[in-house]
Design a protein around this motif. Structure first.
Motif, mmCIF file in Angstrom:
data_model
loop_
_atom_site.group_PDB
_atom_site.id
_atom_site.type_symbol
_atom_site.label_atom_id
_atom_site.label_comp_id
_atom_site.label_asym_id
_atom_site.label_seq_id
_atom_site.Cartn_x
_atom_site.Cartn_y
_atom_site.Cartn_z
ATOM 1 N N LEU A 44 0.835 -1.203 0.000
ATOM 2 C CA LEU A 44 0.000 0.000 0.000
ATOM 3 C C LEU A 44 0.871 1.255 0.000
ATOM 4 C CD1 LEU A 44 -2.786 1.274 0.119
ATOM 5 C CD2 LEU A 44 -2.696 1.077 2.619
ATOM 6 N N SER A 46 1.231 5.407 -0.384
ATOM 7 C CA SER A 46 0.510 6.663 -0.195
ATOM 8 C C SER A 46 1.359 7.794 -0.748
ATOM 9 C CB SER A 46 0.219 6.892 1.296
ATOM 10 O OG SER A 46 1.425 6.898 2.041
ATOM 11 N N GLU A 49 -1.290 12.767 -5.372
ATOM 12 C CA GLU A 49 -1.653 12.214 -6.664
ATOM 13 C C GLU A 49 -1.270 13.101 -7.838
ATOM 14 O OE1 GLU A 49 -5.468 10.371 -7.056
ATOM 15 O OE2 GLU A 49 -5.842 10.479 -4.907
ATOM 16 N N SER A 108 -10.692 3.463 1.737
ATOM 17 C CA SER A 108 -9.725 4.551 1.599
ATOM 18 C C SER A 108 -8.632 4.235 0.589
ATOM 19 C CB SER A 108 -9.083 4.856 2.960
ATOM 20 O OG SER A 108 -8.248 3.788 3.385
ATOM 21 N N ILE A 109 -8.667 3.035 -0.024
ATOM 22 C CA ILE A 109 -7.605 2.645 -0.933
ATOM 23 C C ILE A 109 -8.165 2.227 -2.283
ATOM 24 C CG2 ILE A 109 -6.405 1.750 1.104
ATOM 25 C CD1 ILE A 109 -6.549 -1.005 -0.229
ATOM 26 N N HIS A 133 -3.054 2.046 -3.967
ATOM 27 C CA HIS A 133 -2.781 3.440 -3.593
ATOM 28 C C HIS A 133 -3.734 3.849 -2.484
ATOM 29 C CE1 HIS A 133 -3.114 7.966 -4.246
ATOM 30 N NE2 HIS A 133 -1.898 7.756 -3.794
ATOM 31 N N TRP A 134 -3.160 4.444 -1.448
ATOM 32 C CA TRP A 134 -3.944 4.934 -0.302
ATOM 33 C C TRP A 134 -4.357 6.359 -0.611
ATOM 34 C CZ3 TRP A 134 -1.621 4.561 5.338
ATOM 35 C CH2 TRP A 134 -2.673 4.535 6.260
ATOM 36 N N HIS A 135 -5.480 6.521 -1.290
ATOM 37 C CA HIS A 135 -5.873 7.846 -1.779
ATOM 38 C C HIS A 135 -6.342 8.765 -0.652
ATOM 39 C CE1 HIS A 135 -10.131 6.718 -1.399
ATOM 40 N NE2 HIS A 135 -9.846 5.594 -2.042
ATOM 41 N N THR A 136 -6.833 8.201 0.450
ATOM 42 C CA THR A 136 -7.283 8.993 1.582
ATOM 43 C C THR A 136 -6.743 8.353 2.846
ATOM 44 O OG1 THR A 136 -9.333 9.547 0.402
ATOM 45 C CG2 THR A 136 -9.273 9.985 2.780
ATOM 46 N N ARG A 137 -5.701 8.948 3.426
ATOM 47 C CA ARG A 137 -5.120 8.364 4.632
ATOM 48 C C ARG A 137 -6.158 8.333 5.757
ATOM 49 N NH1 ARG A 137 0.016 10.855 3.089
ATOM 50 N NH2 ARG A 137 1.736 9.354 3.285
ATOM 51 N N GLU A 153 4.195 3.758 8.561
ATOM 52 C CA GLU A 153 4.492 4.106 7.178
ATOM 53 C C GLU A 153 5.977 4.452 7.071
ATOM 54 O OE1 GLU A 153 1.632 6.364 4.587
ATOM 55 O OE2 GLU A 153 0.931 6.989 6.576
#
Length: 228
Positions: A44, A46, A49, A108-109, A133-137, A153
């Motif tokens: 995963l 982050s 983007e 969130s991913i 991709h972790w678009h929203t932590r 992380e």
């Protein structure tokens, strides 16, 4: 969904979907094992983007497996585990395991690509790595200390720094490794990270040739692994 990858991850995702990343792994890890005992792990990533270059905040989620576990105890690992009969597929397994280990919210991913199975010789499992991709932590942390006692992380800039990279060896085996906050990342996890950094074009030249004794290096680390 490869098309959903942020720009800075597209070369990595393309290398997964084309099979190039898998071909870059050691031959003895590309297949094999008991396919009735499959597993999946979540790679995963982050980071912002909008950037075409590796963003400064790019990171990857890792866990420290509890030293009391029966297999791979004390190792740094991606969230993941065995595929259960209730899992729809490898992606579902990786997301379920990540939730159980870290509390990760699967909404969130964005799953982006799945590698062909990779064989872990120590367990005999074929493992399906899922790149996402972790678009929203969202908040993550230790959920079950008996399984993973640290969740964190790691900035990709730390992993690409040659100061934090080394080769470890034991008997005839050699492999890439990373140092992270006193931990040693090696074996399956380091092999995948090493291949991902190379295929994505993120790595910098580092000392591949000097081989550090694995047992001695682990003994100096925070891993608390049981040495064989």
């Amino acid at each position: 969904m490869p098309h959903a990858a942020p720009v800075w991850m597209r070369k990595l995702v393309d290398s997964v979907t084309s099979g190039e990343l898998h071909r870059g792994l050691p031959k003895d890890s590309r297949s094999g094992g008991d396919h009735n005992r499959r597993a999946a792990v979540l790679m995963l990533f982050s980071g912002a983007e909008t950037s075409a270059e590796l963003p400064n905040d790019a990171a990857i989620l890792l866990t420290h497996r509890s030293p009391t576990m029966r297999s791979h105890s004390g190792q740094i690992a991606f969230p993941g585990g065995r595929v259960d009969p209730e899992d729809v597929n490898a992606v579902d397994c990786a997301l379920r395991e990540a939730w159980e280990e870290t509390g990760l919210d699967r909404t969130s991913i964005t799953p982006l690509a799945q590698l062909d199975d990779v064989h872990i010789r120590a367990s005999g499992y074929p493992v399906h790595p899922i790149v996402a991709h972790w678009h929203t932590r969202t908040p993550v942390g230790v959920v079950s200390p008996d399984e993973a006692d640290e969740v964190f992380e790691v900035p990709l800039m730390h992993l690409t720094d040659p100061v934090n990279r080394l080769t470890v060896g034991w008997n005839d085996w050699r492999g890439p490794a990373f140092t992270v906050d006193g931990f040693l990342v090696w074996g399956f996890t380091a092999g995948l990270l090493n291949a991902a950094l190379h295929q994505a074009g993120w790595d910098s030249p580092w000392d591949h040739d000097t081989v550090h004794n694995l047992h001695d290096t682990l003994a100096r680390s925070r891993n608390n692994e049981r040495l064989l």
